[in-house]
Design an enzyme around this catalytic site. Structure first.
Site, PDB file in Angstrom:
ATOM      1  N   ALA A  81     -65.167 -54.451 -64.329  1.00  0.00           N
ATOM      2  CA  ALA A  81     -65.843 -53.999 -63.103  1.00  0.00           C
ATOM      3  C   ALA A  81     -65.306 -54.759 -61.896  1.00  0.00           C
ATOM      4  CB  ALA A  81     -67.347 -54.228 -63.219  1.00  0.00           C
ATOM      5  N   THR A 119     -55.260 -58.653 -61.749  1.00  0.00           N
ATOM      6  CA  THR A 119     -54.157 -57.920 -61.126  1.00  0.00           C
ATOM      7  C   THR A 119     -52.983 -58.834 -60.788  1.00  0.00           C
ATOM      8  OG1 THR A 119     -53.564 -56.787 -59.056  1.00  0.00           O
ATOM      9  CG2 THR A 119     -55.450 -58.227 -58.968  1.00  0.00           C
ATOM     10  N   ASP A 120     -51.799 -58.248 -60.688  1.00  0.00           N
ATOM     11  CA  ASP A 120     -50.624 -59.022 -60.255  1.00  0.00           C
ATOM     12  C   ASP A 120     -50.696 -59.369 -58.763  1.00  0.00           C
ATOM     13  OD1 ASP A 120     -50.193 -56.480 -59.193  1.00  0.00           O
ATOM     14  OD2 ASP A 120     -48.141 -56.274 -59.962  1.00  0.00           O
ATOM     15  N   GLU A 121     -51.640 -58.719 -58.028  1.00  0.00           N
ATOM     16  CA  GLU A 121     -51.680 -58.933 -56.577  1.00  0.00           C
ATOM     17  C   GLU A 121     -52.108 -60.356 -56.215  1.00  0.00           C
ATOM     18  OE1 GLU A 121     -53.188 -55.592 -54.312  1.00  0.00           O
ATOM     19  OE2 GLU A 121     -52.755 -54.216 -55.949  1.00  0.00           O
ATOM     20  N   TYR A 160     -58.905 -57.952 -51.051  1.00  0.00           N
ATOM     21  CA  TYR A 160     -58.993 -57.571 -52.475  1.00  0.00           C
ATOM     22  C   TYR A 160     -58.347 -58.633 -53.356  1.00  0.00           C
ATOM     23  CZ  TYR A 160     -57.558 -55.398 -56.892  1.00  0.00           C
ATOM     24  OH  TYR A 160     -57.306 -55.148 -58.229  1.00  0.00           O
ATOM     25  N   LYS A 201     -59.945 -61.233 -56.165  1.00  0.00           N
ATOM     26  CA  LYS A 201     -59.532 -61.254 -57.578  1.00  0.00           C
ATOM     27  C   LYS A 201     -59.003 -62.653 -57.945  1.00  0.00           C
ATOM     28  CE  LYS A 201     -59.477 -58.389 -60.251  1.00  0.00           C
ATOM     29  NZ  LYS A 201     -60.511 -57.894 -61.221  1.00  0.00           N
ATOM     30  N   GLY A 205     -51.155 -56.164 -43.136  1.00  0.00           N
ATOM     31  CA  GLY A 205     -50.759 -57.183 -44.129  1.00  0.00           C
ATOM     32  C   GLY A 205     -50.158 -56.600 -45.391  1.00  0.00           C
TER      33      GLY A 205
HETATM   34  P1  NAD Z   1     -62.124 -48.563 -60.400  1.00  0.00           P
HETATM   35  O1  NAD Z   1     -62.451 -48.808 -58.960  1.00  0.00           O
HETATM   36  O2  NAD Z   1     -61.585 -47.249 -60.814  1.00  0.00           O
HETATM   37  O3  NAD Z   1     -63.438 -48.823 -61.285  1.00  0.00           O
HETATM   38  C1  NAD Z   1     -64.278 -49.902 -61.081  1.00  0.00           C
HETATM   39  C2  NAD Z   1     -65.557 -49.670 -61.902  1.00  0.00           C
HETATM   40  O4  NAD Z   1     -66.426 -50.802 -61.719  1.00  0.00           O
HETATM   41  C3  NAD Z   1     -66.349 -48.427 -61.468  1.00  0.00           C
HETATM   42  O5  NAD Z   1     -66.807 -47.734 -62.596  1.00  0.00           O
HETATM   43  C4  NAD Z   1     -67.517 -49.021 -60.685  1.00  0.00           C
HETATM   44  O6  NAD Z   1     -68.682 -48.203 -60.716  1.00  0.00           O
HETATM   45  C5  NAD Z   1     -67.736 -50.333 -61.418  1.00  0.00           C
HETATM   46  N1  NAD Z   1     -68.380 -51.353 -60.576  1.00  0.00           N
HETATM   47  C6  NAD Z   1     -68.039 -51.694 -59.294  1.00  0.00           C
HETATM   48  N2  NAD Z   1     -68.873 -52.664 -58.855  1.00  0.00           N
HETATM   49  C7  NAD Z   1     -69.732 -52.950 -59.887  1.00  0.00           C
HETATM   50  C8  NAD Z   1     -70.802 -53.872 -60.045  1.00  0.00           C
HETATM   51  N3  NAD Z   1     -71.161 -54.689 -59.053  1.00  0.00           N
HETATM   52  N4  NAD Z   1     -71.454 -53.903 -61.227  1.00  0.00           N
HETATM   53  C9  NAD Z   1     -71.092 -53.064 -62.243  1.00  0.00           C
HETATM   54  N5  NAD Z   1     -70.100 -52.168 -62.145  1.00  0.00           N
HETATM   55  C10 NAD Z   1     -69.423 -52.112 -60.977  1.00  0.00           C
HETATM   56  O7  NAD Z   1     -61.168 -49.761 -60.813  1.00  0.00           O
HETATM   57  P2  NAD Z   1     -59.862 -49.742 -61.743  1.00  0.00           P
HETATM   58  O8  NAD Z   1     -58.699 -49.317 -60.953  1.00  0.00           O
HETATM   59  O9  NAD Z   1     -60.182 -49.072 -63.007  1.00  0.00           O
HETATM   60  O10 NAD Z   1     -59.703 -51.311 -62.002  1.00  0.00           O
HETATM   61  C11 NAD Z   1     -60.412 -51.946 -63.065  1.00  0.00           C
HETATM   62  C12 NAD Z   1     -60.047 -53.416 -63.106  1.00  0.00           C
HETATM   63  O11 NAD Z   1     -58.653 -53.556 -63.327  1.00  0.00           O
HETATM   64  C13 NAD Z   1     -60.344 -54.163 -61.808  1.00  0.00           C
HETATM   65  O12 NAD Z   1     -60.834 -55.441 -62.145  1.00  0.00           O
HETATM   66  C14 NAD Z   1     -59.006 -54.248 -61.110  1.00  0.00           C
HETATM   67  O13 NAD Z   1     -58.941 -55.387 -60.296  1.00  0.00           O
HETATM   68  C15 NAD Z   1     -58.075 -54.357 -62.306  1.00  0.00           C
HETATM   69  N6  NAD Z   1     -56.706 -53.842 -62.093  1.00  0.00           N
HETATM   70  C16 NAD Z   1     -56.518 -52.585 -61.604  1.00  0.00           C
HETATM   71  C17 NAD Z   1     -55.207 -52.094 -61.456  1.00  0.00           C
HETATM   72  C18 NAD Z   1     -54.955 -50.692 -60.959  1.00  0.00           C
HETATM   73  O14 NAD Z   1     -53.784 -50.341 -60.736  1.00  0.00           O
HETATM   74  N7  NAD Z   1     -55.948 -49.841 -60.793  1.00  0.00           N
HETATM   75  C19 NAD Z   1     -54.118 -52.910 -61.783  1.00  0.00           C
HETATM   76  C20 NAD Z   1     -54.360 -54.194 -62.281  1.00  0.00           C
HETATM   77  C21 NAD Z   1     -55.659 -54.636 -62.445  1.00  0.00           C
HETATM   78  P1  TYD Z   2     -52.485 -48.196 -53.801  1.00  0.00           P
HETATM   79  O1  TYD Z   2     -52.454 -47.041 -54.754  1.00  0.00           O
HETATM   80  O2  TYD Z   2     -53.623 -48.299 -52.846  1.00  0.00           O
HETATM   81  O3  TYD Z   2     -52.354 -49.523 -54.696  1.00  0.00           O
HETATM   82  P2  TYD Z   2     -52.079 -51.063 -54.208  1.00  0.00           P
HETATM   83  O4  TYD Z   2     -52.244 -51.165 -52.757  1.00  0.00           O
HETATM   84  O5  TYD Z   2     -53.150 -51.815 -54.953  1.00  0.00           O
HETATM   85  O6  TYD Z   2     -50.698 -51.388 -54.684  1.00  0.00           O
HETATM   86  O7  TYD Z   2     -51.152 -48.169 -52.955  1.00  0.00           O
HETATM   87  C1  TYD Z   2     -49.876 -48.193 -53.587  1.00  0.00           C
HETATM   88  C2  TYD Z   2     -48.823 -48.254 -52.508  1.00  0.00           C
HETATM   89  O8  TYD Z   2     -48.847 -47.017 -51.765  1.00  0.00           O
HETATM   90  C3  TYD Z   2     -49.068 -49.345 -51.492  1.00  0.00           C
HETATM   91  O9  TYD Z   2     -47.796 -49.863 -51.089  1.00  0.00           O
HETATM   92  C4  TYD Z   2     -49.738 -48.643 -50.329  1.00  0.00           C
HETATM   93  C5  TYD Z   2     -49.121 -47.253 -50.374  1.00  0.00           C
HETATM   94  N1  TYD Z   2     -49.983 -46.132 -49.931  1.00  0.00           N
HETATM   95  C6  TYD Z   2     -49.486 -45.206 -49.015  1.00  0.00           C
HETATM   96  O10 TYD Z   2     -48.325 -45.286 -48.558  1.00  0.00           O
HETATM   97  N2  TYD Z   2     -50.287 -44.157 -48.651  1.00  0.00           N
HETATM   98  C7  TYD Z   2     -51.577 -44.018 -49.127  1.00  0.00           C
HETATM   99  O11 TYD Z   2     -52.278 -43.044 -48.735  1.00  0.00           O
HETATM  100  C8  TYD Z   2     -52.053 -44.983 -50.072  1.00  0.00           C
HETATM  101  C9  TYD Z   2     -53.451 -44.864 -50.621  1.00  0.00           C
HETATM  102  C10 TYD Z   2     -51.229 -46.022 -50.441  1.00  0.00           C
END
Ligand code: NAD
Ligand code: TYD
Length: 356
Positions: A87, A135-137, A160, A164, A293
């Protein structure tokens, strides 16, 4: 030796990665109780789990990870011996407009969950594991060369990634101070089915379907390392059962793409699938103001994971993208539902209370 668990708490299981993780664990471990605790923010969608929500080993609890009393009740009720903490508030652009929501869920929520695990496991940590999905961020932004390893110093640059990074520090602090058995994995950008259409790939798929502009931030030259979501959750499964406690594992696709090249690939594949003339969708590309940023490049070195546990990604990018596009084209109702906000209205009627 492979760890075994009786009862696992997955937080955020209704989100993008969480739903894939929940599906994998519910299907693969029928004798393990899997409890999904999710607040159902805009990003949480129970429809993501409709194929498994009737399974006897799946349980849903609606609630907030910041609610310590609720966590205490859930630990007592289900006797968790494992936590998979997924979450989070996850969208960088939202973190720029509302940073404190990220501090609350990602920092305070993670600390509350760590504390609940420590208190409820009562310092008897034998057979327990708190796994934190990150995350790698947190490592910051790379120039044109180099990779993030597990030893790269933290240098988060958006609200963000700062939230994290802070949550990762709390996980390590609970390990070092109290001996809580923890593992952290830091993964690169995921893509695949059930991805909320605010992120680059699903947003562009949705906009191409509807002939809407494709907003590219800046010059579209920023680079991300993309991994198919099913490969990510398979890596989590492997690490959760076989990784060393107290350790960190980087997960990545060795698959770097400039944003503009991804969009061109999406346009090309979608023109074909939608029966449009080649070049039609590319006309939708619109350069817009850059993200504040904006990190230039992320790229993961996943050598530790491949050497120690034998993991490697299985889905090649063009193939994963094709699978993802097909899923969105075959699930237009899901897309329509999450973009129209109809599902939030449904939650309000079903559960009441406030939703983002
Ligand atoms: P997402 O935004 O799709 O889902 C987040 C989920 O957490 C949702 O179901 C939301 O309802 C729930 N949530 C939010 N706040 C909450 C709270 N206070 N209590 C309980 N539930 C809550 O996120 P995602 O993209 O699936 O990412 C999941 C995890 O993986 C995150 O920790 C994110 O940092 C990490 N992550 C994501 C990516 C990516 O590319 N999406 C990459 C690396 C790591
Ligand atoms: P995003 O999917 O938001 O992931 P993250 O910022 O966590 O890497 O964005 C991926 C890349 O795409 C990022 O460099 C920002 C860019 N981006 C756009 O150019 N246009 C968009 O509408 C969005 C959402 C992201």
């Amino acid at each position: 030796m492979e760890r075994k668990h009786q009862s696992i708490l997955i937080t955020g299981g209704a989100g993008f990665i969480g739903s894939h993780l929940t599906r994998l664990f519910v299907n693969k471990y029928p004798d393990t109780q899997i409890v999904n605790l999710d607040k159902l923010t805009y990003a949480g969608n129970l429809k993501n789990l409709k194929d498994i929500d009737q399974r006897p080993n799946y349980h849903f609890e609606k609630g907030d990870i910041c609610d310590g009393e609720l966590l205490k009740k859930l630990f007592a009720k289900y006797k968790f011996d494992g936590v998979l903490h997924c979450a989070a508030e996850s969208h960088v652009d939202r973190s720029i407009s509302d940073p404190l929501a990220f501090v609350k869920t990602n920092v305070l929520g993670t600390a509350t969950l760590l504390n609940a695990a420590k208190e409820n496991w009562q310092n008897n940590f034998e057979g327990k594991l708190f796994y934190h999905i990150s995350t790698d961020e947190v490592y910051g932004s790379l120039g044109n060369t180099g990779y993030f390893t597990e030893n790269t110093p933290y240098d988060p640059r958006s609200p963000y990634s700062a939230s994290k990074a802070s949550s990762d520090h709390f996980v390590r602090a609970y390990h070092h101070t109290y001996g809580l058995p923890t593992i952290i994995s830091n993964c690169s950008n995921n893509y695949g089915p059930y991805h909320f259409p605010e992120k680059l790939i699903p947003l562009c798929i949705n906009n191409i379907i509807h002939n809407k502009p494709l907003p590219i931030y800046g010059e579209g030259l920023n680079i991300r390392d993309w991994l198919f979501v099913e490969d990510h959750v398979k890596a989590i499964d492997l690490i959760f059962h076989n990784g060393k406690t107290g350790e960190t594992y980087n997960i990545g696709g060795h698959n770097e793409w400039k944003n503009i090249d991804i969009i061109r690939e999406l346009c090309k594949q979608m023109d074909k699938k939608l029966g449009r003339h080649p070049g039609t969708s590319e006309k939708l590309i619109t350069y817009v103001k850059d993200r504040a940023g904006h990190d230039l490049r992320y790229a993961i070195d996943a050598t530790k994971l491949s050497k120690e546990l034998g993991w490697k990604p299985s889905v090649q990018f063009e193939e994963g993208l094709a699978k993802t596009i097909d899923w969105y084209l075959n699930n237009e109702e899901w897309l329509e539902n999450v973009t129209s906000g109809a599902y939030m209205k449904y939650y309000e009627e079903m559960y009441g209370g406030d939703y983002v």
